[in-house]
Design a protein around this motif. Structure first.
Motif, PDB file in Angstrom:
ATOM      1  N   PRO A 105       0.830  -1.209   0.000  1.00  0.00           N
ATOM      2  CA  PRO A 105       0.000   0.000   0.000  1.00  0.00           C
ATOM      3  C   PRO A 105       0.867   1.263   0.000  1.00  0.00           C
ATOM      4  O   PRO A 105       1.861   1.324   0.721  1.00  0.00           O
ATOM      5  CB  PRO A 105      -0.784  -0.109   1.309  1.00  0.00           C
ATOM      6  CG  PRO A 105       0.050  -0.976   2.194  1.00  0.00           C
ATOM      7  CD  PRO A 105       0.854  -1.883   1.309  1.00  0.00           C
ATOM      8  N   VAL A 106       0.502   2.212  -0.822  1.00  0.00           N
ATOM      9  CA  VAL A 106       1.175   3.521  -0.826  1.00  0.00           C
ATOM     10  C   VAL A 106       0.121   4.495  -0.303  1.00  0.00           C
ATOM     11  O   VAL A 106      -0.905   4.721  -0.956  1.00  0.00           O
ATOM     12  CB  VAL A 106       1.637   3.892  -2.253  1.00  0.00           C
ATOM     13  CG1 VAL A 106       2.207   5.306  -2.277  1.00  0.00           C
ATOM     14  CG2 VAL A 106       2.652   2.870  -2.750  1.00  0.00           C
ATOM     15  N   PHE A 107       0.360   5.008   0.906  1.00  0.00           N
ATOM     16  CA  PHE A 107      -0.677   5.801   1.571  1.00  0.00           C
ATOM     17  C   PHE A 107      -0.673   7.249   1.092  1.00  0.00           C
ATOM     18  O   PHE A 107       0.381   7.874   1.004  1.00  0.00           O
ATOM     19  CB  PHE A 107      -0.487   5.741   3.087  1.00  0.00           C
ATOM     20  CG  PHE A 107      -0.736   4.371   3.644  1.00  0.00           C
ATOM     21  CD1 PHE A 107      -2.024   3.870   3.738  1.00  0.00           C
ATOM     22  CD2 PHE A 107       0.324   3.566   4.063  1.00  0.00           C
ATOM     23  CE1 PHE A 107      -2.267   2.596   4.244  1.00  0.00           C
ATOM     24  CE2 PHE A 107       0.090   2.294   4.569  1.00  0.00           C
ATOM     25  CZ  PHE A 107      -1.206   1.809   4.659  1.00  0.00           C
ATOM     26  N   ILE A 108      -1.860   7.736   0.812  1.00  0.00           N
ATOM     27  CA  ILE A 108      -2.017   9.120   0.366  1.00  0.00           C
ATOM     28  C   ILE A 108      -2.828   9.870   1.422  1.00  0.00           C
ATOM     29  O   ILE A 108      -3.729   9.297   2.042  1.00  0.00           O
ATOM     30  CB  ILE A 108      -2.687   9.165  -1.039  1.00  0.00           C
ATOM     31  CG1 ILE A 108      -2.786  10.599  -1.565  1.00  0.00           C
ATOM     32  CG2 ILE A 108      -4.059   8.520  -1.066  1.00  0.00           C
ATOM     33  CD1 ILE A 108      -3.112  10.672  -3.067  1.00  0.00           C
ATOM     34  N   ASP A 109      -2.472  11.141   1.613  1.00  0.00           N
ATOM     35  CA  ASP A 109      -3.179  11.953   2.617  1.00  0.00           C
ATOM     36  C   ASP A 109      -4.546  12.377   2.089  1.00  0.00           C
ATOM     37  O   ASP A 109      -4.872  12.153   0.917  1.00  0.00           O
ATOM     38  CB  ASP A 109      -2.324  13.185   2.981  1.00  0.00           C
ATOM     39  CG  ASP A 109      -2.657  13.723   4.375  1.00  0.00           C
ATOM     40  OD1 ASP A 109      -3.526  13.141   5.057  1.00  0.00           O
ATOM     41  OD2 ASP A 109      -2.036  14.727   4.788  1.00  0.00           O
ATOM     42  N   ILE A 110      -5.338  12.984   2.978  1.00  0.00           N
ATOM     43  CA  ILE A 110      -6.701  13.406   2.612  1.00  0.00           C
ATOM     44  C   ILE A 110      -6.799  14.928   2.564  1.00  0.00           C
ATOM     45  O   ILE A 110      -5.964  15.638   3.131  1.00  0.00           O
ATOM     46  CB  ILE A 110      -7.736  12.853   3.621  1.00  0.00           C
ATOM     47  CG1 ILE A 110      -7.308  13.167   5.076  1.00  0.00           C
ATOM     48  CG2 ILE A 110      -7.953  11.372   3.403  1.00  0.00           C
ATOM     49  CD1 ILE A 110      -8.370  12.871   6.107  1.00  0.00           C
ATOM     50  N   ARG A 111      -7.837  15.404   1.915  1.00  0.00           N
ATOM     51  CA  ARG A 111      -8.143  16.847   1.881  1.00  0.00           C
ATOM     52  C   ARG A 111      -8.729  17.238   3.237  1.00  0.00           C
ATOM     53  O   ARG A 111      -9.535  16.488   3.794  1.00  0.00           O
ATOM     54  CB  ARG A 111      -9.209  17.129   0.816  1.00  0.00           C
ATOM     55  CG  ARG A 111      -8.804  16.849  -0.606  1.00  0.00           C
ATOM     56  CD  ARG A 111     -10.046  16.899  -1.497  1.00  0.00           C
ATOM     57  NE  ARG A 111     -10.721  18.172  -1.354  1.00  0.00           N
ATOM     58  CZ  ARG A 111     -10.768  19.126  -2.299  1.00  0.00           C
ATOM     59  NH1 ARG A 111     -10.227  18.906  -3.470  1.00  0.00           N
ATOM     60  NH2 ARG A 111     -11.391  20.264  -2.076  1.00  0.00           N
ATOM     61  N   PRO A 112      -8.376  18.421   3.743  1.00  0.00           N
ATOM     62  CA  PRO A 112      -8.942  18.812   5.042  1.00  0.00           C
ATOM     63  C   PRO A 112     -10.445  19.106   4.988  1.00  0.00           C
ATOM     64  O   PRO A 112     -11.109  19.066   6.014  1.00  0.00           O
ATOM     65  CB  PRO A 112      -8.174  20.083   5.416  1.00  0.00           C
ATOM     66  CG  PRO A 112      -7.321  20.441   4.272  1.00  0.00           C
ATOM     67  CD  PRO A 112      -7.393  19.368   3.226  1.00  0.00           C
ATOM     68  N   ASP A 113     -11.013  19.373   3.804  1.00  0.00           N
ATOM     69  CA  ASP A 113     -12.437  19.739   3.772  1.00  0.00           C
ATOM     70  C   ASP A 113     -13.354  18.515   3.710  1.00  0.00           C
ATOM     71  O   ASP A 113     -14.154  18.275   4.609  1.00  0.00           O
ATOM     72  CB  ASP A 113     -12.730  20.742   2.635  1.00  0.00           C
ATOM     73  CG  ASP A 113     -12.239  20.288   1.265  1.00  0.00           C
ATOM     74  OD1 ASP A 113     -11.715  19.158   1.143  1.00  0.00           O
ATOM     75  OD2 ASP A 113     -12.391  21.061   0.290  1.00  0.00           O
ATOM     76  N   THR A 114     -13.210  17.676   2.692  1.00  0.00           N
ATOM     77  CA  THR A 114     -14.123  16.518   2.574  1.00  0.00           C
ATOM     78  C   THR A 114     -13.579  15.263   3.255  1.00  0.00           C
ATOM     79  O   THR A 114     -14.299  14.270   3.388  1.00  0.00           O
ATOM     80  CB  THR A 114     -14.349  16.160   1.088  1.00  0.00           C
ATOM     81  OG1 THR A 114     -13.060  15.923   0.501  1.00  0.00           O
ATOM     82  CG2 THR A 114     -15.072  17.254   0.348  1.00  0.00           C
ATOM     83  N   LEU A 115     -12.307  15.275   3.627  1.00  0.00           N
ATOM     84  CA  LEU A 115     -11.610  14.114   4.209  1.00  0.00           C
ATOM     85  C   LEU A 115     -11.455  12.982   3.188  1.00  0.00           C
ATOM     86  O   LEU A 115     -11.226  11.831   3.552  1.00  0.00           O
ATOM     87  CB  LEU A 115     -12.299  13.610   5.486  1.00  0.00           C
ATOM     88  CG  LEU A 115     -12.709  14.687   6.505  1.00  0.00           C
ATOM     89  CD1 LEU A 115     -13.224  14.035   7.780  1.00  0.00           C
ATOM     90  CD2 LEU A 115     -11.566  15.635   6.809  1.00  0.00           C
ATOM     91  N   ASN A 116     -11.579  13.344   1.915  1.00  0.00           N
ATOM     92  CA  ASN A 116     -11.336  12.378   0.838  1.00  0.00           C
ATOM     93  C   ASN A 116      -9.899  12.490   0.368  1.00  0.00           C
ATOM     94  O   ASN A 116      -9.255  13.541   0.555  1.00  0.00           O
ATOM     95  CB  ASN A 116     -12.252  12.697  -0.357  1.00  0.00           C
ATOM     96  CG  ASN A 116     -13.668  12.225  -0.120  1.00  0.00           C
ATOM     97  OD1 ASN A 116     -13.895  11.255   0.608  1.00  0.00           O
ATOM     98  ND2 ASN A 116     -14.622  12.901  -0.726  1.00  0.00           N
ATOM     99  N   LEU A 117      -9.432  11.442  -0.278  1.00  0.00           N
ATOM    100  CA  LEU A 117      -8.098  11.420  -0.877  1.00  0.00           C
ATOM    101  C   LEU A 117      -7.757  12.772  -1.527  1.00  0.00           C
ATOM    102  O   LEU A 117      -8.591  13.347  -2.231  1.00  0.00           O
ATOM    103  CB  LEU A 117      -8.126  10.295  -1.893  1.00  0.00           C
ATOM    104  CG  LEU A 117      -7.102  10.017  -2.944  1.00  0.00           C
ATOM    105  CD1 LEU A 117      -7.264   8.573  -3.392  1.00  0.00           C
ATOM    106  CD2 LEU A 117      -7.209  10.940  -4.124  1.00  0.00           C
ATOM    107  N   ASP A 118      -6.539  13.269  -1.261  1.00  0.00           N
ATOM    108  CA  ASP A 118      -6.120  14.570  -1.799  1.00  0.00           C
ATOM    109  C   ASP A 118      -5.547  14.356  -3.202  1.00  0.00           C
ATOM    110  O   ASP A 118      -4.401  13.942  -3.361  1.00  0.00           O
ATOM    111  CB  ASP A 118      -5.069  15.190  -0.865  1.00  0.00           C
ATOM    112  CG  ASP A 118      -4.673  16.582  -1.318  1.00  0.00           C
ATOM    113  OD1 ASP A 118      -4.983  16.952  -2.477  1.00  0.00           O
ATOM    114  OD2 ASP A 118      -4.043  17.293  -0.516  1.00  0.00           O
ATOM    115  N   GLU A 119      -6.366  14.670  -4.201  1.00  0.00           N
ATOM    116  CA  GLU A 119      -5.984  14.384  -5.594  1.00  0.00           C
ATOM    117  C   GLU A 119      -4.747  15.165  -6.029  1.00  0.00           C
ATOM    118  O   GLU A 119      -4.065  14.746  -6.958  1.00  0.00           O
ATOM    119  CB  GLU A 119      -7.171  14.655  -6.535  1.00  0.00           C
ATOM    120  CG  GLU A 119      -7.617  16.105  -6.657  1.00  0.00           C
ATOM    121  CD  GLU A 119      -8.402  16.628  -5.451  1.00  0.00           C
ATOM    122  OE1 GLU A 119      -8.725  15.820  -4.550  1.00  0.00           O
ATOM    123  OE2 GLU A 119      -8.676  17.840  -5.426  1.00  0.00           O
ATOM    124  N   SER A 120      -4.432  16.270  -5.314  1.00  0.00           N
ATOM    125  CA  SER A 120      -3.248  17.052  -5.718  1.00  0.00           C
ATOM    126  C   SER A 120      -1.959  16.287  -5.398  1.00  0.00           C
ATOM    127  O   SER A 120      -0.896  16.608  -5.894  1.00  0.00           O
ATOM    128  CB  SER A 120      -3.244  18.423  -5.035  1.00  0.00           C
ATOM    129  OG  SER A 120      -2.938  18.259  -3.658  1.00  0.00           O
TER     130      SER A 120
END
Ligand SMILES: Cc1ncc(COP(=O)(O)O)c(C=O)c1O
Length: 393
Positions: A105-120
């Motif tokens: 697994p390569v862990f990706i952080d989340i967006r602070p607003d929706t708490l979804n994967l941070d696409e950036s």
């Protein structure tokens, strides 16, 4: 229903399984059909409802969302050394399903607003070994799918949507679960529509359909045999037993039938919290869920992000003392014992690390009454007032 009375009426649980009222009748019919194993009449009806309502090429009921994710791992033919990008802020099954196949697994952080994967952050994590991008629509609020799908397409990587929370949610007018090559649903008792334990695999890329049917049926071509396409069925691939019994499918159909009223009830509950807690949140330095204008949420969850981890602990204890059960949610997976074995370190996913310690979920179930919600809101206000008094005295 009279025979399903509540236990202690003064206690407000976090979740309470819902009964539409027709579950017993449909289960009775399943028994009368003398057909209790999977893929009978009720399973087919559930498949048809999901396929028609969502617009997916194929829906297959599974014994859980975890198992649907495991089927996705098998369908992708993952092997040792492959990488799968997954949010750190999710349930273990989102990751385990692929780790079971040998992937890292390569862990990706989340967006602070929706708490979804941070696409950036997505492109910088893609390597020649990346074999899948797994997105989770947290609380049923869609990830930024336009950007995610464009990146995935550009690199030729399949997207898997873990849509455990988001049945009937939409992104830009289109149902969640219809974007990725594969998507999964959960019908666990905490979900809007449930059968206790259950799930579904949704297949949008029809190249996966035939093999998915085989994998779900112990690696055999039994489905083709039942359709009269082969004269006997046999072992043709790896697989397992991922199909639920007709008893569970009958229960699920009873719930899917009343999906419109379930969703309407949950909308009322979510909006009550949002309306009555907006002012509270402003004075408490807390924040309420954020739903972008282009997302239609399925009203799965109502959470608060509190000002500090300490405040969350105190609030959980305070609400408990007042007969209200509130709960936290995911711990960042990159910092779990298993996550650290894959190289996870503090600071890798700072937003997930911060938010997971401050998030609190309020009681939320289909028949939560306004009177009980009012008790929750009052308890939150009283907690705030006590903190204020403590601070000034
Ligand atoms: C994001 C996510 N994925 C998968 C699961 C697993 O679902 P199930 O209990 O149906 O296996 C959960 C559990 O709630 C979840 O939150």
């Amino acid at each position: 229903m009279a025979e399903l009375s509540t236990e202690n009426s003064s206690f407000i649980p976090f979740n309470r399984p819902f009964f539409s009222g027709s579950e017993f009748d449909l289960i009775r019919q399943a028994i009368a059909n003398r057909r209790l194993s999977g893929d009978g009449e009720f399973t087919k009806q559930c498949h048809a409802i999901l396929e028609q309502e969502l617009g997916v090429a194929k829906a297959l009921l599974t014994t859980s969302c975890t198992h649907a994710l495991e089927m996705a791992g098998l369908l992708l033919d993952l092997k040792e050394g492959d990488e799968v990008i997954v949010p750190s802020f999710t349930f273990v099954s989102t990751v385990n399903a692929f780790v079971l196949r040998g992937a890292r697994p390569v862990f990706i952080d989340i967006r602070p607003d929706t708490l979804n994967l941070d696409e950036s952050k997505l492109e910088s994590l893609i390597t020649p070994r990346t074999k899948a991008i797994v997105v989770v629509h947290y609380a049923g609020v869609g990830c930024e799918l336009d950007r995610i799908m464009a990146i995935a397409r550009q690199h030729g990587i399949p997207v898997i949507e873990d849509n455990a929370h988001g049945l009937f949610g939409k992104y830009k007018g289109r149902h969640l679960g219809t974007f990725g090559a594969l998507a999964t649903l959960s019908f666990h008792e905490t979900k809007n529509v449930s059968c206790g334990e259950g799930g579904a695999l949704l297949i949008n890329d029809s190249r996966y359909i035939e093999r998915a049917e085989i994998i779900r049926e112990k690696g055999t071509n039994r489905n083709r045999f039942f359709r009269g396409e082969v004269d006997k069925y046999t072992w043709v691939d790896i697989g397992s037993s991922y199909l639920p019994s007709e008893i569970l499918a009958a229960f699920l159909r009873a719930q899917l039938e009343v999906r419109a009223s379930i969703q309407a009830a949950r909308k009322r509950i979510w909006e009550y919290y949002a309306e009555h807690l907006a002012g509270w949140a402003a004075t408490a330095g807390a924040r309420l869920p954020f739903v972008p204008a282009h997302c239609e949420q399925p009203y799965h969850m109502f959470y608060l992000i509190l000002s500090s981890p300490g405040e969350r602990e105190e609030l959980i204890a305070y609400l408990n003392r007042h007969g209200i059960n509130s709960v936290f949610h995911y711990q960042p997976l990159h910092l779990s014992a298993m996550g650290q074995r894959f190289g996870g370190r503090p600071g890798d996913c700072p937003v997930a690390e911060d938010v997971s310690d401050r998030l609190l979920r309020l009681p939320f179930y289909n028949d939560l009454t306004e009177a009980d919600q009012s008790r929750v809101v009052t308890a939150l206000r009283e907690f705030r007032f006590q903190r204020f008094v403590e601070a000034v005295s």
